[in-house]
Design a protein around this motif. Structure first.
Motif, PDB file in Angstrom:
ATOM      1  N   ILE A 123      10.273 -47.723  19.747  1.00 49.24           N
ATOM      2  CA  ILE A 123       9.246 -47.930  20.771  1.00 49.24           C
ATOM      3  C   ILE A 123       7.985 -47.197  20.336  1.00 49.24           C
ATOM      4  CG2 ILE A 123      10.233 -46.022  22.173  1.00 49.24           C
ATOM      5  CD1 ILE A 123       8.960 -48.744  24.176  1.00 49.24           C
ATOM      6  N   LYS A 124       6.838 -47.893  20.414  1.00 49.76           N
ATOM      7  CA  LYS A 124       5.592 -47.280  19.923  1.00 49.76           C
ATOM      8  C   LYS A 124       4.410 -47.734  20.751  1.00 49.76           C
ATOM      9  CE  LYS A 124       2.416 -47.475  15.968  1.00 49.76           C
ATOM     10  NZ  LYS A 124       2.226 -47.498  14.528  1.00 49.76           N
ATOM     11  N   THR A 125       3.575 -46.766  21.181  1.00 49.62           N
ATOM     12  CA  THR A 125       2.254 -47.140  21.699  1.00 49.62           C
ATOM     13  C   THR A 125       1.150 -46.496  20.861  1.00 49.62           C
ATOM     14  OG1 THR A 125       1.916 -45.275  23.222  1.00 49.62           O
ATOM     15  CG2 THR A 125       3.166 -47.155  24.074  1.00 49.62           C
ATOM     16  N   GLY A 126       1.488 -45.502  20.044  1.00 49.20           N
ATOM     17  CA  GLY A 126       0.451 -44.844  19.243  1.00 49.20           C
ATOM     18  C   GLY A 126       1.062 -43.936  18.199  1.00 49.20           C
ATOM     19  N   GLY A 127       0.256 -42.985  17.745  1.00 49.16           N
ATOM     20  CA  GLY A 127       0.648 -42.128  16.631  1.00 49.16           C
ATOM     21  C   GLY A 127       1.889 -41.287  16.895  1.00 49.16           C
ATOM     22  N   LEU A 128       2.121 -40.925  18.162  1.00 52.22           N
ATOM     23  CA  LEU A 128       3.306 -40.117  18.485  1.00 52.22           C
ATOM     24  C   LEU A 128       4.579 -40.752  17.922  1.00 52.22           C
ATOM     25  CD1 LEU A 128       4.855 -37.904  20.071  1.00 52.22           C
ATOM     26  CD2 LEU A 128       4.746 -39.396  22.075  1.00 52.22           C
ATOM     27  N   ALA A 129       4.683 -42.071  18.072  1.00 50.41           N
ATOM     28  CA  ALA A 129       5.887 -42.773  17.602  1.00 50.41           C
ATOM     29  C   ALA A 129       6.015 -42.671  16.083  1.00 50.41           C
ATOM     30  CB  ALA A 129       5.823 -44.239  18.012  1.00 50.41           C
ATOM     31  N   ASP A 130       4.882 -42.792  15.398  1.00 52.79           N
ATOM     32  CA  ASP A 130       4.914 -42.691  13.931  1.00 52.79           C
ATOM     33  C   ASP A 130       5.420 -41.304  13.530  1.00 52.79           C
ATOM     34  OD1 ASP A 130       3.665 -45.094  14.204  1.00 52.79           O
ATOM     35  OD2 ASP A 130       1.935 -44.636  12.951  1.00 52.79           O
ATOM     36  N   VAL A 131       4.937 -40.282  14.253  1.00 51.60           N
ATOM     37  CA  VAL A 131       5.279 -38.908  13.888  1.00 51.60           C
ATOM     38  C   VAL A 131       6.754 -38.628  14.154  1.00 51.60           C
ATOM     39  CG1 VAL A 131       4.850 -36.480  14.407  1.00 51.60           C
ATOM     40  CG2 VAL A 131       2.941 -38.080  14.298  1.00 51.60           C
ATOM     41  N   SER A 150      -7.134 -49.173  17.120  1.00 51.47           N
ATOM     42  CA  SER A 150      -7.191 -47.973  17.945  1.00 51.47           C
ATOM     43  C   SER A 150      -6.916 -48.260  19.411  1.00 51.47           C
ATOM     44  CB  SER A 150      -8.614 -47.403  17.816  1.00 51.47           C
ATOM     45  OG  SER A 150      -8.810 -46.317  18.671  1.00 51.47           O
ATOM     46  N   ARG A 151      -6.500 -47.204  20.121  1.00 49.36           N
ATOM     47  CA  ARG A 151      -6.593 -47.270  21.568  1.00 49.36           C
ATOM     48  C   ARG A 151      -8.070 -47.420  21.906  1.00 49.36           C
ATOM     49  NH1 ARG A 151      -5.649 -42.565  23.773  1.00 49.36           N
ATOM     50  NH2 ARG A 151      -5.302 -41.364  21.882  1.00 49.36           N
ATOM     51  N   LEU A 152      -8.383 -48.280  22.886  1.00 53.58           N
ATOM     52  CA  LEU A 152      -9.787 -48.501  23.222  1.00 53.58           C
ATOM     53  C   LEU A 152     -10.164 -47.558  24.362  1.00 53.58           C
ATOM     54  CD1 LEU A 152      -9.816 -52.410  22.995  1.00 53.58           C
ATOM     55  CD2 LEU A 152     -10.431 -50.734  21.245  1.00 53.58           C
ATOM     56  N   GLN A 195     -12.283 -41.411  24.115  1.00 57.26           N
ATOM     57  CA  GLN A 195     -11.921 -40.450  23.062  1.00 57.26           C
ATOM     58  C   GLN A 195     -12.198 -41.011  21.674  1.00 57.26           C
ATOM     59  OE1 GLN A 195      -7.660 -39.516  22.576  1.00 57.26           O
ATOM     60  NE2 GLN A 195      -8.124 -38.859  20.499  1.00 57.26           N
ATOM     61  N   LYS A 196     -11.875 -42.298  21.512  1.00 56.43           N
ATOM     62  CA  LYS A 196     -11.950 -42.894  20.174  1.00 56.43           C
ATOM     63  C   LYS A 196     -13.358 -43.359  19.809  1.00 56.43           C
ATOM     64  CE  LYS A 196      -7.478 -42.577  19.367  1.00 56.43           C
ATOM     65  NZ  LYS A 196      -6.881 -41.879  18.223  1.00 56.43           N
ATOM     66  N   GLY A 197     -14.317 -43.151  20.743  1.00 61.22           N
ATOM     67  CA  GLY A 197     -15.706 -43.521  20.437  1.00 61.22           C
ATOM     68  C   GLY A 197     -15.920 -45.015  20.354  1.00 61.22           C
ATOM     69  N   ILE A 233      -6.873 -58.133  21.276  1.00 55.59           N
ATOM     70  CA  ILE A 233      -6.472 -57.138  22.259  1.00 55.59           C
ATOM     71  C   ILE A 233      -4.956 -57.121  22.350  1.00 55.59           C
ATOM     72  CG2 ILE A 233      -6.604 -56.440  24.700  1.00 55.59           C
ATOM     73  CD1 ILE A 233      -9.296 -56.171  23.224  1.00 55.59           C
ATOM     74  N   GLY A 234      -4.378 -55.953  22.235  1.00 51.92           N
ATOM     75  CA  GLY A 234      -2.922 -55.831  22.323  1.00 51.92           C
ATOM     76  C   GLY A 234      -2.408 -55.006  21.166  1.00 51.92           C
ATOM     77  N   LEU A 235      -1.098 -54.824  21.135  1.00 53.57           N
ATOM     78  CA  LEU A 235      -0.480 -54.062  20.044  1.00 53.57           C
ATOM     79  C   LEU A 235       0.140 -55.040  19.064  1.00 53.57           C
ATOM     80  CD1 LEU A 235       1.344 -51.319  22.145  1.00 53.57           C
ATOM     81  CD2 LEU A 235      -0.516 -50.918  20.527  1.00 53.57           C
ATOM     82  N   ASP A 236      -0.213 -54.952  17.802  1.00 51.51           N
ATOM     83  CA  ASP A 236       0.333 -55.863  16.801  1.00 51.51           C
ATOM     84  C   ASP A 236       0.488 -55.094  15.487  1.00 51.51           C
ATOM     85  OD1 ASP A 236       0.831 -57.823  14.904  1.00 51.51           O
ATOM     86  OD2 ASP A 236      -0.406 -59.314  15.909  1.00 51.51           O
ATOM     87  N   GLU A 237       1.703 -54.610  15.272  1.00 55.64           N
ATOM     88  CA  GLU A 237       1.974 -53.740  14.126  1.00 55.64           C
ATOM     89  C   GLU A 237       1.665 -54.440  12.797  1.00 55.64           C
ATOM     90  OE1 GLU A 237       2.956 -50.571  14.629  1.00 55.64           O
ATOM     91  OE2 GLU A 237       3.215 -50.088  12.509  1.00 55.64           O
ATOM     92  N   GLY A 291      -4.910 -37.944  13.988  1.00 55.99           N
ATOM     93  CA  GLY A 291      -5.330 -39.262  13.532  1.00 55.99           C
ATOM     94  C   GLY A 291      -4.462 -39.657  12.354  1.00 55.99           C
ATOM     95  N   LEU A 292      -3.884 -40.836  12.452  1.00 60.95           N
ATOM     96  CA  LEU A 292      -3.079 -41.348  11.341  1.00 60.95           C
ATOM     97  C   LEU A 292      -3.781 -42.522  10.675  1.00 60.95           C
ATOM     98  CD1 LEU A 292       0.366 -41.257  13.161  1.00 60.95           C
ATOM     99  CD2 LEU A 292      -0.349 -39.795  11.265  1.00 60.95           C
ATOM    100  N   SER A 293      -4.536 -43.275  11.500  1.00 62.83           N
ATOM    101  CA  SER A 293      -5.122 -44.512  10.966  1.00 62.83           C
ATOM    102  C   SER A 293      -6.029 -44.232   9.767  1.00 62.83           C
ATOM    103  CB  SER A 293      -5.899 -45.236  12.062  1.00 62.83           C
ATOM    104  OG  SER A 293      -4.996 -45.683  13.051  1.00 62.83           O
ATOM    105  N   GLN A 294      -6.733 -43.092   9.789  1.00 62.45           N
ATOM    106  CA  GLN A 294      -7.611 -42.804   8.642  1.00 62.45           C
ATOM    107  C   GLN A 294      -6.791 -42.521   7.384  1.00 62.45           C
ATOM    108  OE1 GLN A 294      -6.816 -40.591  10.820  1.00 62.45           O
ATOM    109  NE2 GLN A 294      -6.776 -38.537   9.984  1.00 62.45           N
ATOM    110  N   MET A 295      -5.574 -41.959   7.563  1.00 66.02           N
ATOM    111  CA  MET A 295      -4.731 -41.709   6.376  1.00 66.02           C
ATOM    112  C   MET A 295      -4.205 -43.036   5.829  1.00 66.02           C
ATOM    113  SD  MET A 295      -2.399 -38.436   7.266  1.00 66.02           S
ATOM    114  CE  MET A 295      -2.741 -37.367   8.630  1.00 66.02           C
ATOM    115  N   TYR A 296      -3.765 -43.918   6.746  1.00 65.42           N
ATOM    116  CA  TYR A 296      -3.291 -45.231   6.297  1.00 65.42           C
ATOM    117  C   TYR A 296      -4.431 -45.973   5.592  1.00 65.42           C
ATOM    118  CZ  TYR A 296       0.328 -44.274   9.847  1.00 65.42           C
ATOM    119  OH  TYR A 296       1.318 -43.715  10.603  1.00 65.42           O
ATOM    120  N   ALA A 297      -5.643 -45.861   6.177  1.00 66.99           N
ATOM    121  CA  ALA A 297      -6.794 -46.543   5.587  1.00 66.99           C
ATOM    122  C   ALA A 297      -6.984 -46.082   4.139  1.00 66.99           C
ATOM    123  CB  ALA A 297      -8.045 -46.259   6.415  1.00 66.99           C
TER     124      ALA A 297
END
Ligand code: ADP
Length: 496
Positions: free
Chosen positions: A28-36, A320-322, A325-327, A374-378, A401-407
């Motif tokens: 189950i994943k909504t954000g970086g917590l799940a990855d960690v 990103s979450r919209l 915080q995420k600017g 719009i939505g979550l799509d791994e 932040g994980l997305s910048q590392m993946y990038a």
């Protein structure tokens, strides 16, 4: 007799660790917590530790469990009938226990909120039940014997530390596991009316400034921060920021007082899942030495998203979450500039409805140049990382932040604000010959646009751009190093 900490219980060098969380990829994943939680638990298991994950029995988590079977009944927990479901992570094979209480966890929507985005009104009960079960299992009351360490993640599991503290108060130190509480985001605090104290089984004396009370509310986050034996957060810079008036969200006093128990340990990236040379979500694998696949992935992505297929148009991405915080507001305001300069933009995200609406509008206004999903799509997140040129993360604050590392791993250069884990992971191309991205200081449109303009300038110089891609792709953000720091922390606690 209960064995002494640090002696008998570290069987053959392996520590018994219970991870308690509300998300873990791939269940189950909504954000970086799940990855960690997914990757760190796997890295700890690889290091020889005996680790078990405890999660709520959400529908997708039950469905994803390998070798699923019914576990023990926990009887009545805080007034709810609870069973356990046992199984294993489908990828790492780590043992998983799910806390099964269908009226609390088997719901549509996401783990925290309804489909309309509002928090579930009984979140205080849902996560108190999860935490109570965790504490009960951790102290070995269900017959499995006590664990050495309970590692709780974010506010939803803060009460675990309070329940363990209560247990220690009554049964002493020897029979109570040590607790580690990791803050993945201090902005989410889990605050509820003081009336919940009785419901969640805490005595009134714990509703105090020296306890779970925070500005007249019960704060589950504060429970974790106050009662845990050690606190960690997910980057060194964020560990510093949360001790300041600007970044402390009102908890800086407590965090300063606990500074000796607070460590900032940088998250890693899961190279089993994020590797452009071996990624089932993309058509054309590539490496830093052989980048031609990335150009093909870009064309693929442009086609998939309905963007004009243009090799030389810099393609910017947001995954990103919209939220504020995420600017995301800064990205929306930068769109006209990006268009004028001949760039394209893809946004994949979900979050505040005002931002979702504004993103959809932008896609309508600029067909062929702005695409929004719009939505979550791994899988799409992987294809965007592979096919884009630059990732925008103008976060106001960013614990890690994980997305910048993946990038970086995918040769997509990050454009980030100098904050939290972004500051710890991205080196500005103007500051070092080994630069890996574009860093700006203030969360203002001019500062952000200046960084975006630098992308356009550098992008034209293919040789320089490719050498920066090489640096970015060569960074080592693997979990092994961070997992080792957690292991040292656990050992320190056990031997205390
Ligand atoms: P957060 O603050 O949301 O945890 P991180 O950068 O730490 O931010 O982690 C974000 C994680 O969530 C990454 O794995 C990213 O790919 C993923 N993610 C964010 N939004 C989406 C989305 N809409 N679809 C798929 N994955 C997403």
């Amino acid at each position: 007799m209960v064995p002494a900490r640090g002696a008998v219980r570290i069987w053959g060098g392996a520590m018994r660790i219970l991870f308690v969380a509300t998300e873990a990829y791939p269940l189950i994943k909504t954000g970086g917590l799940a990855d960690v939680t997914g990757a760190l638990s796997a890295a700890l298991a690889e290091g020889g530790e005996a680790i078990r994950l405890l999660l709520p029995a959400y529908g997708p988590a039950i469905a994803g469990l390998r070798h699923r079977h019914l576990g023990a009944s926990m009887g009545t927990v805080l007034g709810w009938s609870v069973r356990l479901i046992e199984g294993y992570m489908p990828d790492s094979g780590i043992p998983v226990t799910l806390v099964d209480c269908p009226p609390l966890f088997d719901r549509p929507g996401n783990p925290y909120s309804r489909n309309d985005g509002h928090d579930w009104p009984d979140n205080h009960e849902r996560f108190a039940v999860l935490s109570r079960v965790a504490a009960t299992l951790a102290v070995g009351e269900e017959g499995a014997g006590p664990v050495d360490i309970v590692h709780a993640h974010d506010w939803q599991t803060g009460l675990v530390c309070a329940y363990l503290w209560q247990h220690r108060r009554h049964h002493g130190r020897e029979g109570t596991p040590a607790s580690v509480f990791t803050v993945h985001n201090l902005a989410f605090q889990g605050r509820f009316s003081p009336h919940v104290m009785e419901r969640i089984g805490l005595p009134v004396d714990m509703f105090s400034v020296n306890g779970v009370e925070f500005h007249g509310d019960v704060s589950y986050l504060k429970a974790g921060l106050y009662y845990s034996d050690k606190i960690t957060t997910v980057s060194p810079t964020y560990a510093h920021e949360i001790q300041t008036d600007q970044g402390g969200e009102g908890l800086q006093g407590l965090l300063l007082a606990r500074a000796n128990d607070l460590a900032g340990i940088l998250n890693g990236e899961d190279d089993r899942l994020w590797n452009p040379a071996d990624d089932p979500a993309i058509h054309y694998p590539f490496t830093a030495r052989h980048l031609s696949g990335k150009a093909l992935d870009k064309a693929d992505l442009q086609r998939e998203l309905g963007l004009e297929v243009k090799a030389d148009a810099p393609l910017f991405a947001v995954i990103s979450r919209l939220t504020e915080q995420k600017g995301v507001d800064l990205v929306l305001k930068a769109i006209s500039d990006i268009m004028e300069k001949g760039g394209q933009l893809v946004i994949l995200g979900a979050g505040d409805s005002r931002f979702e609406t504004a993103c959809r509008m932008a896609a309508k206004t600029c067909p062929g140049w702005v695409a929004v999903r719009i939505g979550l799509d791994e899988a799409l997140a992987h294809r965007i990382q592979a096919g884009s040129d630059a990732l925008l993360m103008p976060s106001r604050f960013e614990p890690c932040g994980l997305s910048q590392m993946y990038a970086m791993r995918y040769g997509t250069l990050p454009v980030v604000r100098h904050t939290g884990g972004l500051a710890d992971t991205v080196v500005d191309v103007d500051d070092s010959d080994g630069g890996t991205g574009f860093v700006f200081d203030t969360a203002t449109l001019p500062a952000f646009l200046a960084a975006v303009h630098r992308v356009f300038d550098l992008y034209r110089n293919r040789a320089v751009w490719q050498s920066i891609q090489g640096h970015a792709m060569g960074q080592d953000f693997s979990w092994r190093r961070s997992a080792e720091r957690y292991r040292r922390l656990y050992r320190e606690l056990i031997h205390q």
